[in-house]
Write a protein that holds these residues in place. Structure first.
Motif, PDB file in Angstrom:
ATOM      1  N   GLY A  62      -5.225   3.976 -10.557  1.00 10.39           N
ATOM      2  CA  GLY A  62      -5.898   4.178  -9.281  1.00 10.39           C
ATOM      3  C   GLY A  62      -6.589   2.923  -8.831  1.00 10.39           C
ATOM      4  O   GLY A  62      -6.887   2.041  -9.633  1.00 10.39           O
ATOM      5  N   ILE A  63      -6.830   2.837  -7.539  1.00 12.27           N
ATOM      6  CA  ILE A  63      -7.443   1.631  -7.003  1.00 12.27           C
ATOM      7  C   ILE A  63      -8.905   1.540  -7.419  1.00 12.27           C
ATOM      8  O   ILE A  63      -9.402   0.492  -7.775  1.00 12.27           O
ATOM      9  CB  ILE A  63      -7.299   1.605  -5.465  1.00 12.27           C
ATOM     10  N   ALA A  80     -11.254   6.310   6.300  1.00 11.92           N
ATOM     11  CA  ALA A  80     -10.479   5.621   5.256  1.00 11.92           C
ATOM     12  C   ALA A  80     -11.131   5.828   3.890  1.00 11.92           C
ATOM     13  O   ALA A  80     -12.358   5.914   3.779  1.00 11.92           O
ATOM     14  CB  ALA A  80     -10.390   4.132   5.576  1.00 11.92           C
ATOM     15  N   HIS A  81     -10.304   5.907   2.854  1.00  9.86           N
ATOM     16  CA  HIS A  81     -10.810   6.129   1.503  1.00  9.86           C
ATOM     17  C   HIS A  81     -10.903   4.840   0.682  1.00  9.86           C
ATOM     18  O   HIS A  81     -11.586   4.802  -0.337  1.00  9.86           O
ATOM     19  CB  HIS A  81      -9.915   7.133   0.761  1.00  9.86           C
ATOM     20  N   THR A  82     -10.201   3.806   1.118  1.00  5.01           N
ATOM     21  CA  THR A  82     -10.160   2.548   0.362  1.00  5.01           C
ATOM     22  C   THR A  82      -9.981   1.385   1.329  1.00  5.01           C
ATOM     23  O   THR A  82      -9.348   1.542   2.375  1.00  5.01           O
ATOM     24  CB  THR A  82      -8.991   2.541  -0.644  1.00  5.01           C
ATOM     25  N   LEU A  95      -3.720  -4.204  -6.380  1.00  6.07           N
ATOM     26  CA  LEU A  95      -2.701  -3.342  -5.788  1.00  6.07           C
ATOM     27  C   LEU A  95      -1.345  -3.560  -6.456  1.00  6.07           C
ATOM     28  O   LEU A  95      -0.634  -2.604  -6.790  1.00  6.07           O
ATOM     29  CB  LEU A  95      -2.618  -3.618  -4.290  1.00  6.07           C
ATOM     30  N   ASP A 150      -0.283   4.934  -0.770  1.00  2.61           N
ATOM     31  CA  ASP A 150      -1.359   4.998   0.219  1.00  2.61           C
ATOM     32  C   ASP A 150      -0.779   4.930   1.638  1.00  2.61           C
ATOM     33  O   ASP A 150       0.338   4.474   1.843  1.00  2.61           O
ATOM     34  CB  ASP A 150      -2.346   3.842   0.020  1.00  2.61           C
ATOM     35  N   THR A 151      -1.571   5.327   2.616  1.00  5.33           N
ATOM     36  CA  THR A 151      -1.167   5.277   4.019  1.00  5.33           C
ATOM     37  C   THR A 151      -2.126   4.374   4.781  1.00  5.33           C
ATOM     38  O   THR A 151      -3.302   4.714   4.921  1.00  5.33           O
ATOM     39  CB  THR A 151      -1.175   6.678   4.650  1.00  5.33           C
ATOM     40  N   ALA A 176       0.829  -1.205   0.000  1.00  2.00           N
ATOM     41  CA  ALA A 176       0.000   0.000   0.000  1.00  2.00           C
ATOM     42  C   ALA A 176       0.864   1.257   0.000  1.00  2.00           C
ATOM     43  O   ALA A 176       0.599   2.218  -0.737  1.00  2.00           O
ATOM     44  CB  ALA A 176      -0.936  -0.009   1.205  1.00  2.00           C
ATOM     45  N   GLU A 177       1.924   1.240   0.804  1.00  2.00           N
ATOM     46  CA  GLU A 177       2.820   2.398   0.858  1.00  2.00           C
ATOM     47  C   GLU A 177       3.556   2.580  -0.465  1.00  2.00           C
ATOM     48  O   GLU A 177       3.806   3.712  -0.895  1.00  2.00           O
ATOM     49  CB  GLU A 177       3.809   2.230   2.012  1.00  2.00           C
TER      50      GLU A 177
END
Length: 419
Positions: free
Chosen positions: A142-143, A68-70, A99, A32-33, A27-28
């Protein structure tokens, strides 16, 4: 939000990561965080929501609490499960495969690499068109996927995807033919081919740069290198040069379609005369990572190629965890033939240069053994009698006996404090 589901013994061949650390690193790497991690236990995936309705409601509350966005799942989920989860959670949902594909799409630099990633993404997208179609001309990374209505549109998109997949496959076949031509030319020139393989972030690119004094991109992140880089490595002990290639790293549960799409790149490893299997010696999961690399090598028909195990990142180990000897031998499962095979293991630090001289010497010994031998297949590691000179900091070995077997029993394990 990171989600992992432990199916226990029902899981087919996959290893469950209870910490979700690798998913967090992925993810990083995608920018993403991670804000929270959720572990669920089930006997089998729920057909509709993968984790079940109760756990889905729990995740929804956590998503709202952490804003959270995802939501990222560590396992592959079906298109129907993905749509249902997005409806319940109210945010985009993606799995491990999506991912990895996103990271590959962001990192691919060469024309060939971009084509390989596009092929894998289109094959993945083709199974998720129902109610998720989009105009491919305006598609962005993008996811989440942008969608729009229209029965005619989904048929159009299917045809566009099928046509594009066919075009890319034809182009990749041409690339593969060009690689074959280059490999035949190297074979005619008797160039010994060495390829670096290993789990992602094991330090392959750093080792590559240290050996050939190159400036290939190297970073402490997953999949820093996607495109194969080949340079000439001069070996003073042999008075000649070999071809050294840095390849894409492997990872647990690497999507089969991705392996298939990157076959042209991975062919560099499959056609090598010697593989340097780079291992992150500081990783707590190094055995699992080694097994995953060996599984992928078997999948691309490279399991029978001689290997040298390169235990990298010795500088990250505590003093009492470092090996007593600079080199020894390790017995590994023979994926191609069954049984076991003994391979040389060299302990190095690509960062500070420790052990690189011994590694170069082992490459020279592999070169000397490579020509056809009446006693057996020169590519069979069990027929390779590597011998290291004491001057290089190693020990005299014979393939007939374990070099540590006749010494102090405590020395049989090069790591004094760990199994």
């Amino acid at each position: 939000m990171l989600v992992g589901v432990d199916f226990g013994r029902n899981a087919k061949g996959s290893t469950f990561d209870a910490t979700l650390d690798e998913l967090a690193l992925l993810a990083e790497s995608a920018g993403d965080t991670p804000v929270a991690r959720v572990i669920a236990k089930r006997q089998a995936p729920d057909a509709a929501l993968f984790v079940g309705s109760g756990k889905a409601d729990e995740i929804k509350l956590l998503v709202q609490a952490h804003q959270a966005h995802t939501v990222l799942f560590d396992q592959a989920i079906s298109p129907a499960q993905q749509r249902n989860l997005e409806r319940v959670l109210g945010v985009p949902v993606a799995d491990r495969t999506a991912l990895i594909l996103e990271i590959f799409a962001a990192r691919a630099k060469s024309h060939e690499g971009k084509m390989q990633v596009e092929l894998a993404r289109l094959q993945y997208l083709a199974t998720r068109l129902v109610r998720r179609w989009s105009h491919l001309e305006r598609q962005s990374g993008g996811i989440g996927m942008r969608g729009g209505p229209g029965e005619a549109q989904i048929e159009l998109d299917r045809r566009m995807i099928d046509d594009r997949i066919k075009t890319i496959k034809d182009k990749l076949k041409k690339v593969q033919r060009q690689r074959s031509t280059q490999q035949r030319a190297r074979a005619r020139n008797s160039v010994f081919r060495v390829s670096l393989v290993g789990y992602t972030n094991a330090g392959k690119s750093t080792l590559f740069n240290a050996l050939v004094k190159a400036r290939s991109y190297a970073a402490d992140q997953l999949f820093a290198t996607l495109d194969t880089t080949t340079r000439s490595l001069y070996l003073e002990q042999a008075g000649m040069s070999v071809s050294l290639s840095d390849t894409v790293g492997f990872i647990r549960d690497l999507p089969h379609k991705l392996v298939e799409a990157f076959r042209a790149t991975l062919q560099e490893a499959a056609d090598a005369d010697l593989l340097l299997h780079v291992v992150d010696a500081a990783s707590p999961n190094l055995d699992e990572q080694m097994r995953e690399v060996e599984r992928v090598l078997a999948e691309i028909d490279a399991a029978g190629i001689p290997q040298i195990l390169v235990y990298n990142k010795q500088d990250m180990l505590e003093e009492d965890q470092r090996p007593r000897e600079a080199m020894d031998w390790l017995e590994r499962p023979d994926v191609g033939q069954g049984g076991a095979v003994r391979v040389p293991r060299v302990f190095v630090s690509a960062l500070d240069g420790t052990g690189l001289d011994i590694l170069r010497e082992q490459i020279v010994l592999a070169m000397q053994r490579a020509p056809s031998d009446a006693s057996g297949d020169p590519r069979d590691p069990r027929d390779l009698n590597f011998r290291t000179s004491p001057q290089a900091g190693g020990m005299d070995f014979d393939s007939e006996q374990n070099p540590l077997a006749d010494s102090d029993p405590d020395a049989a394990d090069p790591f004094p404090t760990q199994a």
